[in-house]
Design an enzyme around this catalytic site. Sequence first.
Site, PDB file in Angstrom:
ATOM      1  N   ASP A 190       0.867  -1.163   0.000  1.00  0.00           N
ATOM      2  CA  ASP A 190       0.000   0.000   0.000  1.00  0.00           C
ATOM      3  C   ASP A 190       0.919   1.233   0.000  1.00  0.00           C
ATOM      4  O   ASP A 190       2.126   1.120   0.229  1.00  0.00           O
ATOM      5  CB  ASP A 190      -0.877  -0.040   1.253  1.00  0.00           C
ATOM      6  N   ASP A 229      -0.224   5.206   0.958  1.00  0.00           N
ATOM      7  CA  ASP A 229      -0.490   6.175   2.021  1.00  0.00           C
ATOM      8  C   ASP A 229      -0.616   5.485   3.375  1.00  0.00           C
ATOM      9  O   ASP A 229      -1.454   4.606   3.560  1.00  0.00           O
ATOM     10  CB  ASP A 229      -1.786   6.947   1.719  1.00  0.00           C
ATOM     11  N   ASP A 245      -1.338  -0.622   6.029  1.00  0.00           N
ATOM     12  CA  ASP A 245      -1.571  -0.060   7.365  1.00  0.00           C
ATOM     13  C   ASP A 245      -3.028  -0.007   7.755  1.00  0.00           C
ATOM     14  O   ASP A 245      -3.343   0.393   8.875  1.00  0.00           O
ATOM     15  CB  ASP A 245      -1.010   1.375   7.425  1.00  0.00           C
TER      16      ASP A 245
END
Length: 226
Positions: free
Chosen positions: A10, A12, A173
């Site tokens: 991922d 961001d 995250d």
Amino acid sequence: MGDLRLVIFDVDGTLVDSQGTIVLAMNAGLKHAGLAPLSREKILSIVGLSLPEAAELLVPGGTPQQHADLAEGYRRAYRLEREAAGPTKSSPLYPGALETLTTLNGQPETLLGVATGKSKRGLDILIASYGLEKHFVTLQAADFHPSKPSPSMVLQALDEAGVDAAQAVMIGDTTYDIEMGCAAGVKTIGVAWGYHAVEDLLASGAHKIATEFAQIPSLIDELLGA
């Protein structure tokens, strides 16, 4: 091809800490739509989703026009902030990210990919700003897929890389990243420095948790074999 493995990141909250720009741009989008600003915590809870889905979650019961105006305002404010500050300042890499990407990219058996809720244009600008164009063999962005946690991005990444799901790992995250990876049948690593709580990542099915970037290569070896 059976010996290859694919590591999908991922962006961001995982590779870069863009929360300041995201919060600023989202509240600008809310203002553009005639809506009240929201807290940093609320806004960060939707990071990872594609923009239309994020708008609907942030403004439940809002009209389609309000959601469209929010998205338009967000895109414009994000672009202006990125242009004003520069991509690397508006979205700085987390400590150890570049070193870990370089280490993994140096392993002949390891291929790298990206699966992000960002637009392809925004992703390309970010990757170019860090000189990472040659690190990734597959780039999956929001423009061409259903929003996370649909497995679409991971499945397409596997197909482009020519790697079986059993030899792949998704690193992110948010719970959306973990759920997406699990739905695609790949292993998952949650990172503790991002925007969702570790307990939520574990509850979503994360196989491992990294508390610093330097741990990621060894966690990948544990999950996929050295």
